[in-house]
Design an enzyme around this catalytic site. Structure first.
Site, short mmCIF file in Angstrom:
data_model
loop_
_atom_site.label_atom_id
_atom_site.label_comp_id
_atom_site.label_asym_id
_atom_site.label_seq_id
_atom_site.Cartn_x
_atom_site.Cartn_y
_atom_site.Cartn_z
N ASP A 271 34.63 53.32 62.22
CA ASP A 271 33.47 52.72 61.55
C ASP A 271 32.23 53.03 62.38
OD1 ASP A 271 31.67 51.09 60.23
OD2 ASP A 271 33.07 49.42 60.03
N ARG A 273 29.09 52.20 61.53
CA ARG A 273 27.92 51.43 61.08
C ARG A 273 27.38 50.50 62.16
NH1 ARG A 273 30.71 48.96 55.82
NH2 ARG A 273 32.41 48.90 57.32
N1 LIG Z 1 35.11 57.01 55.99
C1 LIG Z 1 35.58 56.37 54.95
N2 LIG Z 1 34.77 55.51 54.32
C2 LIG Z 1 35.26 54.85 53.26
C3 LIG Z 1 36.56 55.06 52.77
N3 LIG Z 1 36.72 54.26 51.69
C4 LIG Z 1 35.56 53.60 51.51
N4 LIG Z 1 34.68 53.93 52.46
C5 LIG Z 1 33.31 53.46 52.70
O1 LIG Z 1 33.39 52.16 53.24
C6 LIG Z 1 32.22 51.47 52.93
C7 LIG Z 1 32.61 50.15 52.33
O2 LIG Z 1 32.81 49.24 53.29
P1 LIG Z 1 32.35 47.71 52.96
O3 LIG Z 1 32.94 47.31 51.66
O4 LIG Z 1 30.90 47.54 53.17
O5 LIG Z 1 32.91 46.88 54.09
P2 LIG Z 1 34.25 46.71 54.78
O6 LIG Z 1 34.05 47.09 56.19
O7 LIG Z 1 35.32 47.41 54.06
O8 LIG Z 1 34.50 45.15 54.77
P3 LIG Z 1 34.35 44.05 53.64
O9 LIG Z 1 33.02 43.42 53.92
O10 LIG Z 1 35.47 43.14 53.88
O11 LIG Z 1 34.42 44.74 52.34
C8 LIG Z 1 31.44 52.32 51.95
O12 LIG Z 1 30.39 52.96 52.62
C9 LIG Z 1 32.47 53.33 51.47
O13 LIG Z 1 31.88 54.57 51.12
C10 LIG Z 1 37.40 55.98 53.45
O14 LIG Z 1 38.55 56.20 53.12
N5 LIG Z 1 36.85 56.62 54.51
#
Ligand SMILES: Nc1nc2c(ncn2[C@@H]2O[C@H](COP(=O)(O)OP(=O)(O)OP(=O)(O)O)[C@@H](O)[C@H]2O)c(=O)[nH]1
Length: 439
Positions: A271, A273
């Site tokens: 992650d 971010r």
């Molecule tokens: N690198 C990567 N990014 C992904 C993948 N699947 C989804 N994402 C990205 O993950 C992000 C979504 O994360 P969020 O829903 O904000 O947060 P989270 O960390 O999953 O946690 P929650 O707040 O519980 O949903 C988006 O930017 C998606 O594009 C993946 O398989 N790989």
């Protein structure tokens, strides 16, 4: 020799085909001179330098944690506008900042504001938007959304008439009792695939919709007195690695790696971010220190820690349970035609005009009684099966907002990895514990 080439070489001034190259050159003082003697001087930087610039720019955009080299963060809401959604009316705020080149958004749910002529101390309003900018007219303020209440068709005329009548405090502020319940907040990261075509590799589209829905109707835990909340929509595609890298990561996932390892194989962290921009946006909306705090909608402990570190008081965490996990008894119901992916419908809501998200949870997010659900559903099917299906499929709102639950094998795997490898704080339902791995 080709006569064409001969003609070209003899022509004055000779033809050149390098875009951005200046034929006439410059004299020692740097002024452009019309000398006839040929002096090629490229206006471009050398390729090596240009590539370097590009690389630095990319690093700057991706890695916002390089804050040591950056000026103090400043976020400014450039414009706010009212947007009707299938759940209700919201205000969309567009923010710029001096750390990355992205336009982050904040979707504010506070429809009470639309009905009032004054600003309440409880309103979710942007300070940077409301601040008076030098030389602006009332029409300028209206155009960028710095108004109170709701613009009506003749508002512009009224306000143009009193142009330049702005003083230091354009709005009447009324101090009111603090809302007992901290507003719901979701920090949502952009997910192009999940939010445009409803990718079932992740739960992003559904989470965006579910967050908005709960901000209007309340959560299963708390009774809402009124719709209220903020979704900070961060342009941090792919958990900060960008769309192209995320798509590459998907291919690695098809080779058998999970979402964490795929990122690592591409040279990124699980992650990438950071949350200082999100926190500044929340502060700008009056949700920083001194406020009653926020109820953060997430399963991700990093988000809670990061916001608290940035000084945002998180009074509670609201978990985001995937809709399909709330509706697992649908499998048993074996309902003809409705056992398709992402079709979990609540006929009760459908019958009240189809304005709410169709799920098999009630308005407060509680699971519907299985038998009542089955009975209503079969009645709806018998009455008008086709029409019913059509309503569920074609809801108001063209995008995924207002759509149903997302499910699928890839999604199950993704959610499982988030829980097992990234410490996400939800429990896998018993019947989902065994995910069949494809050989
Ligand atoms: N690198 C990567 N990014 C992904 C993948 N699947 C989804 N994402 C990205 O993950 C992000 C979504 O994360 P969020 O829903 O904000 O947060 P989270 O960390 O999953 O946690 P929650 O707040 O519980 O949903 C988006 O930017 C998606 O594009 C993946 O398989 N790989």
């Amino acid at each position: 020799m080709d006569p064409m080439i001969l003609a070209l070489s003899g022509s004055k001034p000779p033809t050149h085909n390098h875009y951005h190259h200046d034929w006439f050159g410059y004299d020692s003082s740097g002024t452009r001179s019309k000398r006839l003697s040929v002096n090629h001087q490229s206006l471009q930087k050398p390729r090596k330098e240009r590539l370097n610039d590009l690389k630095n720019e990319k690093k700057y955009a991706i890695n916002t944690s390089l804050s040591l080299e950056k000026p103090p963060l400043e976020v400014i809401c450039q414009v706010r506008t009212r947007i009707p959604t299938p759940h209700g009316e919201i205000f969309c705020h567009l923010y710029t900042n001096n750390h990355d080149k992205k336009e982050h958004l904040a979707f504010v749910v506070d429809p009470e504001q639309l009905q009032r002529e004054f600003v309440s101390s409880n309103d979710l309003r942007s300070k940077s938007l409301d601040a008076i900018r030098s030389g602006e007219s009332e029409l300028d303020r209206l155009t960028r959304g710095a108004y109170v209440g709701k613009i009506k068709r003749n508002s512009a005329e009224i306000n143009i008439a009193s142009t330049n009548s702005l003083n230091a405090s354009p709005y009447t502020l009324r101090q009111e009792h603090k809302d007992p319940l901290a507003p719901l907040v979701r920090i949502h990261s952009e997910c192009y695939t999940g939010e445009t075509i409803g990718s079932q590799r992740c739960d992003c589209g559904e989470q965006l919709d579910e967050a908005l829905r709960q901000m209007f109707v309340g959560t299963s835990k708390d009774q809402h007195t009124k719709p209220r909340g903020v979704i900070v929509y961060m342009r941090q595609e792919g958990r900060g690695i960008g769309l192209a890298a995320k798509l590459r990561a998907y291919n690695l996932q098809d080779l058998g790696h999970d979402t964490v390892t795929a990122n690592e194989l591409l040279g990124f962290g699980a992650d990438e971010r950071t949350y200082e921009i999100s926190a500044s946006i929340l502060r700008d909306l009056g949700l920083g220190i001194g406020s009653s705090g926020i109820r953060l909608m997430t399963n991700n402990p990093d988000k809670v820690n990061a916001l608290e570190f940035e000084g945002i008081p998180v009074s509670d965490r609201v978990e985001m349970i995937p809709r399909a996990w709330k509706c697992n008894h649908l499998e048993e119901l074996k309902i003809k035609g409705l056992k398709q992916k992402h079709l979990f419908a609540n006929p009760r809501r459908f019958s009240t005009g189809g304005e709410q998200t169709p799920t098999c949870v009630n308005e407060k997010g509680e699971e519907e009684d299985k038998d009542v659900f089955a009975k209503t559903l079969s009645t709806a099917e018998n009455d008008s099966g086709d029409e019913y299906l059509q309503h569920v499929l074609r809801r108001s709102g063209a995008g995924l907002i207002g759509a149903g639950a997302t499910q699928g094998e890839d999604l199950e795997r993704y959610l499982r990895t988030k829980i097992e490898r990234m410490g996400h704080l939800i429990t896998i339902p018993k019947d989902k514990e065994q995910i069949e791995e494809k050989k």
